[in-house]
Design an enzyme around this catalytic site. Structure first.
Site, PDB file in Angstrom:
ATOM      1  N   PHE A 124       0.843  -1.194   0.000  1.00 48.94           N
ATOM      2  CA  PHE A 124       0.000   0.000   0.000  1.00 48.94           C
ATOM      3  C   PHE A 124       0.887   1.256   0.000  1.00 48.94           C
ATOM      4  O   PHE A 124       1.856   1.317   0.758  1.00 48.94           O
ATOM      5  CB  PHE A 124      -0.872  -0.039   1.255  1.00 48.94           C
ATOM      6  CG  PHE A 124      -2.033   0.899   1.238  1.00 48.94           C
ATOM      7  CD1 PHE A 124      -3.037   0.769   0.293  1.00 48.94           C
ATOM      8  CD2 PHE A 124      -2.133   1.925   2.176  1.00 48.94           C
ATOM      9  CE1 PHE A 124      -4.124   1.634   0.291  1.00 48.94           C
ATOM     10  CE2 PHE A 124      -3.219   2.785   2.179  1.00 48.94           C
ATOM     11  CZ  PHE A 124      -4.214   2.647   1.226  1.00 48.94           C
ATOM     12  N   ASP A 202       0.849  -6.092   7.067  1.00 48.99           N
ATOM     13  CA  ASP A 202      -0.304  -5.187   7.038  1.00 48.99           C
ATOM     14  C   ASP A 202      -1.526  -6.025   6.652  1.00 48.99           C
ATOM     15  O   ASP A 202      -1.617  -6.542   5.538  1.00 48.99           O
ATOM     16  CB  ASP A 202      -0.058  -4.056   6.033  1.00 48.99           C
ATOM     17  CG  ASP A 202      -1.163  -3.004   6.070  1.00 48.99           C
ATOM     18  OD1 ASP A 202      -2.292  -3.328   6.496  1.00 48.99           O
ATOM     19  OD2 ASP A 202      -0.899  -1.863   5.653  1.00 48.99           O
ATOM     20  N   TYR A 227     -12.073  -0.324   9.297  1.00 54.10           N
ATOM     21  CA  TYR A 227     -13.247   0.258   8.621  1.00 54.10           C
ATOM     22  C   TYR A 227     -13.583  -0.456   7.327  1.00 54.10           C
ATOM     23  O   TYR A 227     -14.534  -0.100   6.658  1.00 54.10           O
ATOM     24  CB  TYR A 227     -13.064   1.766   8.379  1.00 54.10           C
ATOM     25  CG  TYR A 227     -11.744   2.181   7.775  1.00 54.10           C
ATOM     26  CD1 TYR A 227     -11.506   2.066   6.414  1.00 54.10           C
ATOM     27  CD2 TYR A 227     -10.737   2.700   8.584  1.00 54.10           C
ATOM     28  CE1 TYR A 227     -10.285   2.454   5.875  1.00 54.10           C
ATOM     29  CE2 TYR A 227      -9.513   3.091   8.049  1.00 54.10           C
ATOM     30  CZ  TYR A 227      -9.299   2.970   6.702  1.00 54.10           C
ATOM     31  OH  TYR A 227      -8.088   3.344   6.169  1.00 54.10           O
ATOM     32  N   LYS A 228     -12.788  -1.476   6.964  1.00 53.46           N
ATOM     33  CA  LYS A 228     -13.058  -2.218   5.734  1.00 53.46           C
ATOM     34  C   LYS A 228     -13.983  -3.395   6.068  1.00 53.46           C
ATOM     35  O   LYS A 228     -15.151  -3.195   6.345  1.00 53.46           O
ATOM     36  CB  LYS A 228     -11.737  -2.632   5.095  1.00 53.46           C
ATOM     37  CG  LYS A 228     -10.965  -1.392   4.598  1.00 53.46           C
ATOM     38  CD  LYS A 228      -9.562  -1.635   4.170  1.00 53.46           C
ATOM     39  CE  LYS A 228      -8.965  -0.309   3.676  1.00 53.46           C
ATOM     40  NZ  LYS A 228      -7.518  -0.340   3.597  1.00 53.46           N
ATOM     41  N   ARG A 377     -12.419  -2.121  -9.006  1.00 55.38           N
ATOM     42  CA  ARG A 377     -12.265  -3.112  -7.932  1.00 55.38           C
ATOM     43  C   ARG A 377     -13.630  -3.515  -7.429  1.00 55.38           C
ATOM     44  O   ARG A 377     -14.437  -2.668  -7.064  1.00 55.38           O
ATOM     45  CB  ARG A 377     -11.488  -2.476  -6.778  1.00 55.38           C
ATOM     46  CG  ARG A 377     -10.124  -3.058  -6.574  1.00 55.38           C
ATOM     47  CD  ARG A 377      -9.387  -2.529  -5.381  1.00 55.38           C
ATOM     48  NE  ARG A 377     -10.083  -1.573  -4.530  1.00 55.38           N
ATOM     49  CZ  ARG A 377      -9.616  -1.143  -3.375  1.00 55.38           C
ATOM     50  NH1 ARG A 377      -8.469  -1.600  -2.908  1.00 55.38           N
ATOM     51  NH2 ARG A 377     -10.276  -0.257  -2.652  1.00 55.38           N
TER      52      ARG A 377
HETATM   53  C1  LIG Z   1      -6.748   0.740   3.897  1.00 52.60           C
HETATM   54  C2  LIG Z   1      -5.338   0.426   4.106  1.00 52.60           C
HETATM   55  C3  LIG Z   1      -4.552   1.199   4.970  1.00 52.60           C
HETATM   56  C4  LIG Z   1      -5.143   2.402   5.652  1.00 52.60           C
HETATM   57  O1  LIG Z   1      -4.256   3.115   6.419  1.00 52.60           O
HETATM   58  P1  LIG Z   1      -4.792   4.275   7.378  1.00 52.60           P
HETATM   59  O2  LIG Z   1      -3.589   4.776   8.030  1.00 52.60           O
HETATM   60  O3  LIG Z   1      -5.780   3.659   8.320  1.00 52.60           O
HETATM   61  O4  LIG Z   1      -5.448   5.301   6.518  1.00 52.60           O
HETATM   62  C5  LIG Z   1      -3.238   0.825   5.190  1.00 52.60           C
HETATM   63  N1  LIG Z   1      -2.716  -0.256   4.567  1.00 52.60           N
HETATM   64  C6  LIG Z   1      -3.441  -1.013   3.711  1.00 52.60           C
HETATM   65  C7  LIG Z   1      -2.839  -2.231   3.071  1.00 52.60           C
HETATM   66  C8  LIG Z   1      -4.758  -0.689   3.443  1.00 52.60           C
HETATM   67  O5  LIG Z   1      -5.483  -1.431   2.610  1.00 52.60           O
END
Ligand SMILES: *Cc1c(COP(=O)(O)O)cnc(C)c1O
Length: 417
Positions: A124, A202, A227-228, A377
């Site tokens: 990410f 992660d 939140y996902k 997606r």
């Molecule tokens: C959604 C997501 C995040 C989100 O990071 P925040 O700091 O909570 O905004 C981080 N890593 C991955 C792989 C994600 O999919």
């Protein structure tokens, strides 16, 4: 899969009743973005309302001693059940990016003089930015980015050979945000352990959607978002996991009073509390934790095995629909063909993806998301996505492309996609 077959699967779906646990103000909308922001659970608003009125309103500051202080640990342990953690290894705090910084920095500091961080180019972007920021503080760090050969699959063998006795940390997204590829953790954890490197996973796109077992596969550290697939609400707090064996060795570089041994002694010298506690920094975000819990409870009630098997049927249906219908319309399947290494979302590539996405949202009552440069997606949230939703969404996708309904939209992106 035909619409009739999908209807039959829905009729005997053991998870179908979970749909009634979520808020559906627009019955015609097919929401395929549960991997970016889960739906609002029915129990959330009453629970938050109760908290605001009865706890904050009535109890005022006494609330801290009546359960608020325990929330990061109590909810952490609930998340721990979904990721193969033992009690006391997971805590809820901050955002995923901040937690990644805390754990990556802690790991790099204890691993000195090792200087290598190994990651991949599917990770990410925020994770890359965090590592780059860490390097400004520890300039001797070398961030090694292993490239995926196809942009879909993780470069497993290349990663394993890049992990050596100079490696401080290996950090990867367990489920890749774009392609949905899922790493098999065990060989990477094993290699890291062999050479004394630490692993930092992660789990943002994995928790609540694919089975994870940090303990059994020998993972060291992890972070993830709520939140996902956990339906915790916009920007709900993230979690971090530190394997019990490392809790004493690693120091939180963002040391704050919530990680202090006795914060209410107001001592001026920091002394980290034992266990997972010293990975906390500041005051817990109580309202956001209250918002998170009902969504998390629904996932726990449904259980990972049932969620995973429904998700696999649905992403596999998407794959066969792609093969039979979408491929001929110029779509690429930018996710693994092999269901075993596929998470709960599928990326469909198309030269006109952005405009097709807009037409789906504005005219077709389908809400997927768009990931630059050319991916639509499709997120499957098995708690509330029906099999007929998958078939209908593909139908509407075909209609948009065949009718060229997307051509009236501009190619310029703006806002959140
Ligand atoms: C959604 C997501 C995040 C989100 O990071 P925040 O700091 O909570 O905004 C981080 N890593 C991955 C792989 C994600 O999919």
């Amino acid at each position: 899969m035909t619409r009739d077959e999908a209807g039959t699967l829905d009729a005997k779906d053991p998870l179908s009743h979970f749909r009634s646990r979520f808020h559906f103000p627009d019955r015609n909308l097919i929401y395929l973005d549960g991997n970016s922001l889960g739906r609002l659970p029915i129990n959330t608003a009453p629970e938050v309302d109760r908290h605001l009125n009865d706890e904050w309103g009535d109890r005022l500051i006494r609330g801290w001693n009546e359960g608020w202080m325990e929330l990061p640990f109590r909810l952490g342990d609930k998340i721990g059940q979904l990721i193969g953690a033992q009690s006391g290894e997971t805590v809820v705090a901050d955002s995923t990016s901040v937690n990644l910084f805390k754990l990556a920095a802690a790991a790099c500091l204890t691993q000195r003089p090792r200087t290598k961080i190994v990651t991949d180019d599917l990770n990410f972007p925020s994770d890359h930015y965090v590592l780059q920021g860490l390097k400004t503080l520890l300039p001797s760090l070398e961030i090694v980015v292993i490239r995926s050969s196809d942009g879909v699959h993780g470069p497993v063998e290349e990663l394993v050979s890049a992990i050596d006795d100079q490696t401080a940390v290996v950090t990867l997204s367990h489920t890749v945000f774009k392609s949905g590829f899922v790493y098999d953790m065990a060989p990477i954890n094993r290699r890291a352990r062999q050479v004394g490197a630490l692993t930092l996973w992660d789990l943002s796109h994995s928790v609540g959607s694919v089975p994870v077992n940090l303990g059994d596969t020998g993972a060291d550290l992890a972070v993830g978002c709520t939140y996902k697939y956990l339906n915790g609400g916009p920007g709900s707090p993230a979690f971090l996991y530190v394997n019990d064996h490392h809790q004493r060795l690693l120091a939180n570089p963002v040391s704050g009073w919530m990680g202090q041994t006795r914060p209410f002694d107001f001592e001026l010298t920091y002394q980290g509390a034992p266990g997972i506690t010293h990975f906390l920094t500041g005051t817990p975000s109580v309202v956001a934790l209250k918002t998170l819990e009902p969504g998390l409870d629904v996932v726990l009630e449904a259980g990972m095995p049932a969620l995973r098997s429904k998700s696999l049927v649905q992403t596999e249906a998407l794959r066969t629909l792609w093969e039979n219908r979408l491929q001929g319309l110029g779509f690429a399947f930018n996710s693994p063909q092999d269901a075993e290494c596929r998470g709960s979302h599928v990326s469909l590539g198309h030269a006109e993806a952005y405009r097709i996405d807009l037409a789906l949202i504005n005219e077709m009552g389908v809400l997927p998301d768009f990931r630059a440069p050319d991916n639509i997606r499709i997120g499957i949230a098995p708690l509330y996505t029906r099999h007929v939703d998958v078939v209908d969404a593909v139908d509407r996708l075909c209609t948009v492309v065949e009718s060229k309904a997307y051509e009236k939209y501009s190619r310029t992106a703006d806002g959140v996609t």
